[in-house]
Motif scaffolding. Sequence first.
Motif, short mmCIF file in Angstrom:
data_model
loop_
_atom_site.label_atom_id
_atom_site.label_comp_id
_atom_site.label_asym_id
_atom_site.label_seq_id
_atom_site.Cartn_x
_atom_site.Cartn_y
_atom_site.Cartn_z
N ARG A 198 9.23 37.55 47.42
CA ARG A 198 10.08 36.49 48.33
C ARG A 198 11.46 37.45 48.90
O ARG A 198 11.74 37.24 50.17
N ARG A 199 11.60 38.37 48.30
CA ARG A 199 12.64 39.17 48.55
C ARG A 199 12.14 40.06 49.95
O ARG A 199 12.95 40.15 50.60
N SER A 201 9.88 39.36 52.00
CA SER A 201 10.03 38.29 53.22
C SER A 201 11.35 38.24 53.82
O SER A 201 11.56 37.73 54.98
N TYR A 202 12.49 37.91 52.71
CA TYR A 202 13.62 37.77 53.22
C TYR A 202 14.26 38.82 54.09
O TYR A 202 14.60 38.65 55.32
N CYS A 203 14.10 40.13 53.62
CA CYS A 203 14.56 41.15 54.23
C CYS A 203 14.01 41.48 55.69
O CYS A 203 14.48 41.60 56.54
N GLY A 205 12.92 39.07 57.44
CA GLY A 205 13.41 37.97 58.16
C GLY A 205 14.55 38.41 58.71
O GLY A 205 15.10 38.07 59.94
N LEU B 441 21.77 37.12 51.53
CA LEU B 441 21.34 36.59 50.26
C LEU B 441 21.05 38.00 49.47
O LEU B 441 19.81 38.25 49.02
N GLU B 488 18.29 30.98 46.18
CA GLU B 488 16.68 31.37 46.35
C GLU B 488 16.46 32.45 45.43
O GLU B 488 15.17 32.66 45.06
#
Lengths: 586, 597
Positions: A198-199, A201-203, A205, B441, B488
């Motif tokens: 998830r990290r 795909s966040y980065c 993003g 985040l 999250e």
Amino acid sequence: MIKYMFKSIKIILCNAFLGGFLKILQCVLVAIMTPLSIVITQRLVDSIERYHGGYIDYKGVILYAALLFVALLVITGNGLLDNVLSVILKRAVNNKLTFAIVQKFLKIEYECFEDSDVADTIKRMGEAPQEKILDIFLVSLNIIAQLISIIGTALVFTQVSIWFSVAFLGILVPMLWIDYRAMTIMNTIFDEQSEEERRLSYCAGLLEDKNSLLELKISNAVKYILNKAKAINNKVLGERVKTTIRSQKYFAVSTLFVIAWAAFVVMSLGSAASKEMISIGIFVALIGSAGTLLELSQNLSRNFANLSRQCLNIRHYYNFLKLPEAKEVISINDICFPRIEFEHVSFKYPKTDVMVLKDVSFSIEQGQKVALVGENGAGKSTIIKLLCKLYKPDSGYIKVNGTDLQDIPMADLKKIFGVAFQDYVCYALSLRENVALGDVEKINDDESIKRALKDGLADGLLEELTNGLDSNLGKIEDDGVDLSGGQWQRVAISRACLSDGSIVVLDEPTASLDPIAESDMYNAFSSALKDKGCLIISHRLASARLADKIILLDSGVIAESGSHEELMAKRGLYCKMFENQSSWYA
Amino acid sequence: MHKIQTGKIQMKKKYSGIKIIGKVYKQTLGIVPFSGIVGILNYLAQGLFPAVTTIILSKLFNSVYDKHYGDMRIYGLLFVLSYAVIYILQFVSSITINAGIYEKCTSMYRISISAKTAKMGLIQFEDSEVLNIQKRAKNCVDQEYLSQIYMSLTVFITCGISVVATIAVLGTYHIGFVLFSLFSVIPFYIARVVRGKEFYLLKQKQASQNRKLNYYWSLFNQKQSAKEMRVMGSGSYLFKKWIMQRDEVNEEIWQYNIKDATSLLLCDILKIVGYMISVALALLLVTRHSISIGVFGACMVAFKSTQEATKNFLIELGYMPQKFSFAGDYYEFMDLPEESKGDKDVKEFNKSIEIKGVYFKYPHCEDYALKNVNLAVNKGEKVVILGINGSGKTTLSKMILGLYTPSAGEVLIDGCSIGDMNKEQLYRYFSVIPQNFTKFLLSLRENVTISDLTKAFDDLAVADTIKQVGGEDILTVNGGLDCQLGREFNGVEFSGGQWQKLALARGIFKDGQIMVLDEPTSSLDPNMETEILRLFLKLCEKKTAVIISHRVGLCKFADKIVVMKDGMICEVGNHATLMSNNGEYRKLYEAQECWYK
């Protein structure tokens, strides 16, 4: 798992009996073919040998050849039947089950939509839960068919000796377990997203979003984030490769089993043949099917792994079906020109502890223009949600002409008011529909729709569009026209104006306008709606000045109320806010 | 419009199936040479396996039939050995294929998309075609289509080898078996011609139809529309509409599916006929003693494995056009132009930013967003750009930052064109607080220091900056500067105001010479907004500042007011001159004043 298996079979048979029944028949038939074709091959070879020996004439050979042809036809023709049946089943399931699913969507209580657990259930249920039921049905049938094949093959093997069959099952069962384990491990890679993933795909993003990319570019930090993503990526890759190798260890063992089985088959058949205990036919047929073991075991364990995965998924569908439905009350009387009253209303959202509204009392008289103002999170939108019956007050009453709102059916709300929400919907439908959704009975009433467009200040839009009311809006239809934010807004407000209700509720549907443009719009709007009452929500105080009555909410309590002049004279919170805002404008 | 379309056709031509296969192979072998080769070798061996077993089995069966038990042991052992070799090879390659070709390559492709996106100019994000192609490229990587193409081709080759080799072996027994080959191979071609195109069309058709259905479906399960359906009673109408649309779409898809299934029927019939003729031929030969029983038995096994090969081939083939189209998207995306880095070195800012005759148009737009804009911002000046929404304020600020390239005209800093300047050095000039700031985040530290990572571990400076923006409450969070933010990732959750302060802290942490502030979002309530604007004015006291706003009140603090309307600058000057000009500024001022008097 077994429960879901039978539930799916039942659902499919209830909704598509013929297709389902044929599918079952087909599966069983194909299942029997595996052991049967071994027997036929064996008999055919034996009959040729005996024909050569002169024991029988060619008719015996032709009988088995014909049987072999039939078996081939069944196996190959199966492909076509498979395609046609899956189309039939998919069609039936799509037609009947989706109907029920959408009906359910329409009935569930609104508060479910704001519950993040329910949102998760709906998301995980996916877009086509009905097809998942069909999938479980098909996987279940496959498993049953494969079990039949296995038993049949074991039976064929008893021809050599009972021990041959025992050895077959003895090797198959642990192999099944091992393969199942391996596939379950592989499935976790696809199903579960680890925190690191998830990290990642966040980065990724951050690098793909125009707003964050702007900051990163100006900060020369693109490389920093990219390197971060690469580092996480390597970590994720390492994990996934590790998992892959872990599952492959199981496959290594199962590979050894297959080789051992091949050796066993050759050895035991060889020794049986050298002692002339078995015919050449059995020898040929069984050696030829040595590979079947691997195929059977892998297919069966794949299906089991699949089934357990599907059952996890389908849980969300059944949970969805259990969501509470809104109770309907029966319409009692016609409501016209209502007076709306909040009496000591207190409210907190489900699953939270904070009181969002505390002992709120106010009234809206016929034709009155009321503005609801306050800081973010003061409870303004909550009042609208309660008024729209989307939630129920924990204590106190909301009354319409003296009748408790809870006794008024949802369907009658549009007779009381029309609403434009903060997050109004831009329907990718025709302009006519966009407006008429406010009161669908008027879908063909061009005059009312045009009047609503005029009231919502959107009559200019109607003139711009080439197909008039029937122009398609949005990006879904090929000829759809995409509107600007301000134009969509006006359409949403027109929708609110269409209802026969005597109050128009506007919950800040103007976020994309600047404050002054908003006030201008409300100004024009309130003069267009002379006869109707109005409830406007805004945190921009310039808009509130127009109202006959301003209600200032502060952390769930009505802090001040009165006209602009009265509140300014009070020199309280309203005055402070107004002065803060006005300092930037003059 | 016409130009765009021809461009598209060229793109599609650029990546034919063959080209894509070539690219995929080059790329895959570049990333995972060992896995790639082992994968191919494995499939080659798998392809030869049926032919080899046919030979061994025929000898084995004959030895049993002829009761040569010595030979039987040898061939039996060979048979087991060939099994062992093939399964061990399969096992080894399965590890390399899964870990190398699928996992490693996919993760590389994923990063390549992010890296590519970051290299593109910001303006490209305003182009919906670019966004679409990026979305499809991502989909291509997520669905592992590139790795699948690599493997699919090996499956094709395997099927080919296995069919040819088996036919060759069978041909040595009797030339008539070559006939059988025709029947097995012909359906391949028919399937390719008939299905390949049809399938591609079907998929394309489905894609656009499904988009419509998915749209209706989303109306039922999203809270915004659920709310309106309940309150306005529009649910039943949309329900009927959806049913109609669904039936129409599904009917069409089913028609296609049935057509598809029947087109396969022809292949199936040919296959069965081929199979049966072969069996009949084998039977005839064995009864006439032309071939031995052993060979007959081996033939039966060989026929079966050839059937498998044909089936696999057909299945793979069916998916190919779809995979190619996704892979084409990926490569098209990777070919998109990138932002030029600029090569001219940048010195310290000491005179002015000049905007000379700048025109600017967003992609696929007919109207100019900026028209003949001329403006100078001198060092130390505070400039407020004023105008209503859509007047071109934010676009102008992106010109100044060098993020968008003018369609005509130029932006000069100290006389040097911004387009030639080294971008990395240019960006050091600016401290920016954008309109849509990002909530990173990441850690609290990164949220502040990402604007200037050279000072990332200067804890004192970080804490100071946060205090400067009035964020004492931010500093008291558990875990200090290195705590993770965002629910999250199980981190601390901040309120909207706290995030806003962090964005401000991030902007001023970098000690740029030019400050650019784009209106904080309109969702802030009045008290918060006032607090933040005051703070900002204090912070840019000694700097050059460009402030974008629609609040005329800010202009009292400005050295220069720029009023924009419809993409043009209509007035420049200070408050007093502009008021006496009796123009747009005065109109705006009075309009706003009247609401707040």
